[in-house]
Design an enzyme around this catalytic site. Sequence first.
Site, PDB file in Angstrom:
ATOM      1  N   ARG A 211       1.921  44.125  24.374  1.00  0.00           N
ATOM      2  CA  ARG A 211       2.197  45.359  25.136  1.00  0.00           C
ATOM      3  C   ARG A 211       3.441  45.163  26.003  1.00  0.00           C
ATOM      4  O   ARG A 211       4.267  46.066  26.155  1.00  0.00           O
ATOM      5  CB  ARG A 211       0.985  45.745  25.984  1.00  0.00           C
ATOM      6  CG  ARG A 211      -0.163  46.315  25.144  1.00  0.00           C
ATOM      7  CD  ARG A 211      -1.270  46.908  26.002  1.00  0.00           C
ATOM      8  NE  ARG A 211      -2.107  45.898  26.600  1.00  0.00           N
ATOM      9  CZ  ARG A 211      -3.301  45.517  26.121  1.00  0.00           C
ATOM     10  NH1 ARG A 211      -3.801  46.087  25.036  1.00  0.00           N
ATOM     11  NH2 ARG A 211      -4.002  44.582  26.723  1.00  0.00           N
ATOM     12  N   PHE A 227      -3.518  54.225  16.813  1.00  0.00           N
ATOM     13  CA  PHE A 227      -4.755  53.529  17.199  1.00  0.00           C
ATOM     14  C   PHE A 227      -4.621  53.084  18.659  1.00  0.00           C
ATOM     15  O   PHE A 227      -4.725  51.904  18.985  1.00  0.00           O
ATOM     16  CB  PHE A 227      -5.031  52.320  16.284  1.00  0.00           C
ATOM     17  CG  PHE A 227      -4.943  52.623  14.811  1.00  0.00           C
ATOM     18  CD1 PHE A 227      -6.038  53.163  14.142  1.00  0.00           C
ATOM     19  CD2 PHE A 227      -3.774  52.386  14.090  1.00  0.00           C
ATOM     20  CE1 PHE A 227      -5.972  53.443  12.778  1.00  0.00           C
ATOM     21  CE2 PHE A 227      -3.695  52.679  12.733  1.00  0.00           C
ATOM     22  CZ  PHE A 227      -4.796  53.199  12.076  1.00  0.00           C
ATOM     23  N   SER A 250      -8.677  58.317  17.032  1.00  0.00           N
ATOM     24  CA  SER A 250      -9.701  59.238  16.538  1.00  0.00           C
ATOM     25  C   SER A 250     -10.862  59.356  17.522  1.00  0.00           C
ATOM     26  O   SER A 250     -11.753  60.186  17.334  1.00  0.00           O
ATOM     27  CB  SER A 250     -10.226  58.755  15.181  1.00  0.00           C
ATOM     28  OG  SER A 250     -10.700  57.433  15.288  1.00  0.00           O
ATOM     29  N   ASP A 300      -1.814  49.384  15.440  1.00  0.00           N
ATOM     30  CA  ASP A 300      -2.804  48.377  15.857  1.00  0.00           C
ATOM     31  C   ASP A 300      -4.204  48.836  15.439  1.00  0.00           C
ATOM     32  O   ASP A 300      -5.040  49.171  16.273  1.00  0.00           O
ATOM     33  CB  ASP A 300      -2.734  48.191  17.383  1.00  0.00           C
ATOM     34  CG  ASP A 300      -3.662  47.082  17.859  1.00  0.00           C
ATOM     35  OD1 ASP A 300      -4.024  46.207  17.053  1.00  0.00           O
ATOM     36  OD2 ASP A 300      -4.033  47.104  19.049  1.00  0.00           O
ATOM     37  N   CYS A 340      -6.122  42.650  12.825  1.00  0.00           N
ATOM     38  CA  CYS A 340      -7.069  41.779  13.539  1.00  0.00           C
ATOM     39  C   CYS A 340      -8.225  41.404  12.617  1.00  0.00           C
ATOM     40  O   CYS A 340      -9.308  41.053  13.067  1.00  0.00           O
ATOM     41  CB  CYS A 340      -7.569  42.448  14.819  1.00  0.00           C
ATOM     42  SG  CYS A 340      -8.421  43.995  14.538  1.00  0.00           S
TER      43      CYS A 340
END
Length: 396
Positions: A211, A227, A250, A300, A340
């Site tokens: 970030r 995301f 979402s 992400d 991930c």
Amino acid sequence: MTELILKPGKERSLYRRHPWIFEGSVARLNGRAKPGDTVDVLDADGRVLARAAWSPKSQIRARIWSFDSQTIIDDAFFKRRVADAVARRQAMPQLAGQEGMRLIHGESDGLPGVIADRYGDTICLQLTAAGPDKWRKAIVGALVKATGVARIYERSDSDVRGLEGLEPVTGWVHGEAPDTALSIDENGVRLGVDVVGGHKTGFYLDQRDNRLLTRDLAAGKAVLNCFCYTGGFSLQALAGGAASTLSIDSSGPALVGARANLAMNPQLDASRAEWLEADVFEALRVFRKEGRRFDLIVLDPPKFAPSAAHAERAARAYKDINLLGFRLLNPGGYLMTYSCSGGIGLELFQKIVAGAAVDAGRDARILRRLAAGPDHPIALHFPEGEYLKGLLVQAD
Ligand code: SAH
């Protein structure tokens, strides 16, 4: 003590110090053990190699606490391991001043099945295996002693507990719920953390450094954060002077959290931020039809491949979003793309991203490989600890 006898040859992974003993490696158990009990691990010739936590329902039948067969597994053992993990972080200059940090990263800190994330004076603890489930009190006591935190919330509700035959466990295990909402300062940006209802332990600490990198790249750019969860990448992009941020998730509650986070940071120009509740796959296709373009795109996504068995379907999903990402990128634009998924290694991920660039008709270069921060170390003997991998790519 009850003895776990390995099949011939199955001691080899222990000599590499790998802490897992799979179902297929176990010849038999001499004696009885309940879930989480400590057992001695012996090779087929009767040599004692380690002490481990027995987990009869799991495919990972035992997780090793110590490769020293004399180590006594008791409260003092957990006090030492927890104190060592906390001290290692305290000694890391890269983590100085961080209010949010992972204090215990499971196997890589010698504590298989234990995750502890610190948010100011609160710790969120997650126990994912039968061994630590049995030693809950010792682990909580050790964390309080090593950190002096006011409260600890247990958030042992991850799906993997089911594989261990364990029920979900949640609640305050030390101290009481705070009066005010929990938040942390992350490199100059204030971010709310919901340990009770948020994802994982409430927040994605593993992306802290990435970030920050976004902030360094964002000046004057049109940023698309896919995301976005509670908006961490977007807020750092705004802090770095982004011209605009469009953030998609979402999850309605995640976006409520994101808006609240923005409101907590009056130093940021909120008029530049747009939030969109949508499926990323659909939204990116719509943007493409509309001819929208961005200068910096963050991808992400959640874990598409929890294990190697899901790798193929996951690979298609990664390819799909990365292809869309490249198509929406302005010339010279940056793509920060992550996986991930434990089941997708860095090499495969890089191939997927390369394939996406070719299909999008873009030439691109990797500027940097990205990973979780130093509070999520990867023990050399436990490559599985490297779940988060990313690439900073610049497209022509
Ligand atoms: N980048 C975030 C963490 C992302 S976690 C951070 O720095 O904090 C992954 C997020 O993807 C979750 O918030 C989840 O709600 C969201 N998500 C999962 N599937 C999605 C989809 N198909 N479309 C949009 N968002 C999705």
